[in-house]
Design an enzyme around this catalytic site. Structure first.
Site, PDB file in Angstrom:
ATOM      1  N   SER A 124     101.904  38.312  32.189  1.00  0.00           N
ATOM      2  CA  SER A 124     100.462  38.227  31.956  1.00  0.00           C
ATOM      3  C   SER A 124     100.088  36.814  31.556  1.00  0.00           C
ATOM      4  O   SER A 124     100.883  36.099  30.921  1.00  0.00           O
ATOM      5  CB  SER A 124     100.119  39.183  30.805  1.00  0.00           C
ATOM      6  N   TYR A 148     101.396  42.640  21.689  1.00  0.00           N
ATOM      7  CA  TYR A 148     101.503  42.862  23.134  1.00  0.00           C
ATOM      8  C   TYR A 148     101.947  41.576  23.838  1.00  0.00           C
ATOM      9  O   TYR A 148     102.893  41.564  24.622  1.00  0.00           O
ATOM     10  CB  TYR A 148     100.153  43.333  23.707  1.00  0.00           C
ATOM     11  N   LYS A 152     105.500  40.392  26.062  1.00  0.00           N
ATOM     12  CA  LYS A 152     105.586  39.742  27.381  1.00  0.00           C
ATOM     13  C   LYS A 152     106.420  38.454  27.276  1.00  0.00           C
ATOM     14  O   LYS A 152     107.250  38.155  28.134  1.00  0.00           O
ATOM     15  CB  LYS A 152     104.188  39.421  27.931  1.00  0.00           C
TER      16      LYS A 152
END
Ligand code: NAD
Ligand code: WQD
Length: 340
Positions: A124, A148, A152
């Site tokens: 992302s 989050y 990643k």
């Protein structure tokens, strides 16, 4: 190719199954349905004529992953499975670390034991943190602003290290910008649980009358109209990007990161106005205060994807709004219940 699609009943995964099948690949979906419905695969069949094989399972479940890899031989894996809500990750960090990190470790360990080394990862643009320089190139500094994003970043780090240690891996880290829109048939789209966190599903739910009005988070940013700028990418373009990667992955040993974005930034108000044009009426909205953690501007330098895979976006903001609206109006309650 036979492709394992983890998280393949989800938003991006299901659209990628369509592109994979249309390109002549075979997709096997592995998903625990924690944030999706198997109905999405019936829609893949409605669109392509083929329903991907579905195996319900969790990537953290070593026995289930191992049994899957014993049963099927795969040429490549596209790894979408993961939790993805930024706000929820702040309140439930353990769940995010456990699901995304432990799940990926189990998956990759079983893959290497079964000799599957072609691996495409859903990363992302969040790994760029607060951008220092725009447009964002793949060599920009990386940082995490929330759990989050941390998952990643750690997954990327793990993958770089694994590819460095074992030359059999061919890993492509795809850094998505803002995936939006829906399949042009109106049969497939984004079906978030509860009140959407993201702009486009919030807008479509206001337009269908499920939500009263959109709050535009801040109009005092140093941008052309004061609202934040993002790089919105049509989900079908994004899905096609994965198929372009598959066509080159055998020639890509190691671990390489590639942006998947359009290279263009649109402000929140520009999106609102494009959407109003698509539906032919005004959208109720009000200006609200800034949302914590939002960067003023974020958009990709998308040239590497074109150089390496010959891929670039084909669909613009008008198609994004048209298709998002078609999906929402044909499926006011998402996959739960279709409009008659
Ligand atoms: P999604 O929630 O629709 O799809 C993810 C799928 O993974 C869901 O079907 C869910 O049930 C499944 N899943 C979650 N944990 C699992 C587990 N432990 N085992 C098996 N299946 C599991 O999300 P999406 O928008 O399609 O995102 C797909 C991937 O792309 C995610 O990894 C996400 O972080 C990443 N990504 C998404 C966006 C975005 O804005 N949608 C942006 C950048 C990156
Ligand atoms: C877009 C713009 C908001 C909702 C997120 C994740 C990122 C990636 C993509 C996974 C922002 C504004 C939003 C609303 C608004 N996901 N907005 N009113 O924050 O750019 O990116 O999804 O990897 O990691 O952070 O996307 O759609 O939430 O917001 O004004 O009700 O819309 O402030 O400027 P974001 P978004």
């Amino acid at each position: 190719m036979r492709i394992l699609v983890t998280g393949g009943t989800g938003y991006i995964g299901s659209h990628t199954c369509v592109e994979a099948i249309n390109a002549g690949h075979e997709a096997v979906v592995f998903d625990n349905l924690s944030n999706s419905s198997e109905e999405s695969l019936n829609r893949v069949r409605a669109v392509t004529g083929t329903r991907p094989v579905f195996v319900k399972g969790d990537i953290r479940d070593r026995a289930a992953v191992s049994a899957l890899l014993d049963k099927f031989s795969f040429d490549a894996v596209i790894h979408f499975a993961g939790l993805k809500a930024v706000g929820e990750s702040v309140s439930k960090p353990w769940e995010y670390y456990e699901n995304n990190i432990c799940g990926t470790l189990v998956l990759m360990d079983e893959l290497r034991k079964h000799g599957v080394f072609n691996f495409v990862f859903s990363s992302s643009a969040t790994v760029y943190g607060n951008p220092e320089k725009l447009p964002l190139t793949e060599d920009a500094p990386l940082s995490a602003l929330n759990p989050y994003g941390q998952t990643k970043l750690w997954q990327e780090d793990m993958m770089r290290a694994m590819a460095c240690a074992d030359p059999r891996w061919h890993i492509v880290l795809l850094r998505y910008f803002n995936p939006v829109g829906a399949h042009p048939s109106g049969l497939m789209g984004e079906d978030p649980n509860g009140i959407p966190n993201n702009l486009m599903p919030y807008i479509t739910q206001v337009a269908i009358g499920r939500l009263r009005e959109l709050s535009v988070f801040g109009n005092d940013y140093p941008t052309r109209d004061g609202t934040c700028i993002r790089d919105y990418i049509h989900v079908c373009d994004l899905a096609a990007g994965h198929i372009a990667v598959l066509s080159k992955i055998n020639d890509m040993p190691g671990c390489d990161a590639v942006n998947l974005g359009s290279g263009h930034g649109y402000s929140v108000l520009e999106i609102v106005h494009a959407f109003e044009k698509a539906i032919g009426r005004p959208l109720p909205y009000r200006i609200a205060s800034r949302r914590a953690g939002d960067a003023a501007e974020c958009y990709a330098d998308a040239s590497k994807a074109e150089r390496v895979f010959g891929w670039k976006t084909k669909r613009g903001i008008d198609e994004i709004c048209r298709d998002a609206w078609k999906w929402q109006s044909m499926n006011p309650n998402g996959y739960g219940q279709s409009a008659s």
